[in-house]
Scaffold this motif. Structure first.
Motif, short mmCIF file in Angstrom:
data_model
loop_
_atom_site.label_atom_id
_atom_site.label_comp_id
_atom_site.label_asym_id
_atom_site.label_seq_id
_atom_site.Cartn_x
_atom_site.Cartn_y
_atom_site.Cartn_z
N GLN A 29 9.06 -1.68 -2.20
CA GLN A 29 7.44 -0.85 -2.06
C GLN A 29 7.13 -1.57 -0.80
OE1 GLN A 29 6.13 1.86 -2.91
NE2 GLN A 29 7.66 2.40 -4.24
N ALA A 33 6.25 -0.46 2.92
CA ALA A 33 5.24 -0.47 3.28
C ALA A 33 4.74 -1.03 4.63
CB ALA A 33 4.48 -1.05 2.26
N ILE A 71 -1.08 0.40 -1.24
CA ILE A 71 0.53 0.71 -1.31
C ILE A 71 0.37 1.91 -2.62
CG2 ILE A 71 1.64 0.02 -0.43
CD1 ILE A 71 2.60 -2.07 -2.80
N GLU A 74 1.09 4.77 -3.54
CA GLU A 74 3.14 4.99 -4.00
C GLU A 74 4.17 5.56 -5.93
OE1 GLU A 74 5.10 5.52 -1.61
OE2 GLU A 74 3.10 5.66 -0.35
N THR A 75 4.39 5.46 -5.54
CA THR A 75 5.85 5.83 -6.43
C THR A 75 6.71 5.56 -6.97
OG1 THR A 75 5.82 8.18 -6.12
CG2 THR A 75 3.58 7.52 -7.95
#
Length: 148
Positions: A29, A33, A71, A74-75
């Motif tokens: 992640q 990002a 973030i 986000e998932t």
């Protein structure tokens, strides 16, 4: 009429990068990002996990906020064969054995500490290492990072 080289480049010519870690809740992640933030529309960015968590690690969200990148929405996503097939560069971060391999793709394995279960103080150096590696990846792709 002239425009920038990036604007002249058709979308299919944009490099596509997939970041993969086990839970898609930390390292991948952060990498996705940073690449999105630094490359803008010049790179198609994906992230996924071989066994995705339910949410992104809160310490990772906090550490990225410190860098000016949010973030929080986000998932974690499941790693699919299609995601690998449609990516030019696949970067694994601790799950290389579970990532399918296809000819013609560039595979990199970034050995990074896992932020799972760590506080924000332990996540910061991992975040900073990921940012450095993403900047190196941009250089390898022949792209100049946008100013943060």
């Amino acid at each position: 009429m002239s425009s920038s080289p990036a604007a002249d480049r058709p979308a299919p010519d944009r490099p596509s990068v997939l970041f993969v870690c086990v839970h898609n809740a930390g390292r991948s992640q952060m990498a996705a990002a940073f690449l999105t933030h630094l490359a803008g529309d010049a790179v198609e960015v994906r992230s996924a996990g071989s066994a995705p968590a339910d949410t992104v690690n809160p310490a990772v969200v906090e550490a990225m906020n410190e860098s000016g990148i949010d973030i929080s929405t986000e998932t974690p996503k499941i790693l699919t064969v299609e995601a690998v097939q449609s990516s030019d560069v696949v970067i694994t971060m601790g799950c290389g054995d579970t990532c399918p391999v296809f000819p013609g793709k560039t595979y990199l394995d970034w050995k990074l500490d896992d932020p799972a279960g760590q506080g924000v103080a332990a996540v910061r150096p991992i975040r900073d290492e990921i940012e450095n590696r993403v900047r190196g990846l941009l250089a390898d792709l022949g792209l100049t990072p946008r100013v943060m």
